[in-house]
Scaffold this motif. Sequence first.
Motif: not given
Length: 116
Positions: A51-52, A114, A48
């Motif tokens: 991720k962005n 996101n 996690e």
Amino acid sequence: MLIVIGNLQQSFENIGRESFRLYPWSILAVILYFPLGVYLGVPGLVKEYQKNGSWKFNWLKIIFISLPLIYFSFFWFIPASYPIPDFIVGSHSTFKLAMLASGIVFMNSITKENSG
């Protein structure tokens, strides 16, 4: 880590037997498995992290999965708790497994999403 937890659990149980006091030693022996679950959930958190997005905490997972597992681990110590059938309890290892699963669910409830 399992060896350390096993040794600590054995020490807590011995102290409880020698002092004739189950509280807090029995509780500590079960709580030891939560950090192991957290440790097992770390790889998911690392994924996690890569991720962005922004960090989110899934409260529904905690409330409906992790908290009942923690309750299941300690229902025998709560005087006014609703009795759980013997066939579900089985042995003391189920308390430890519930605590372990609770730690894993806790770590898996932290995600990145996101925004947009």
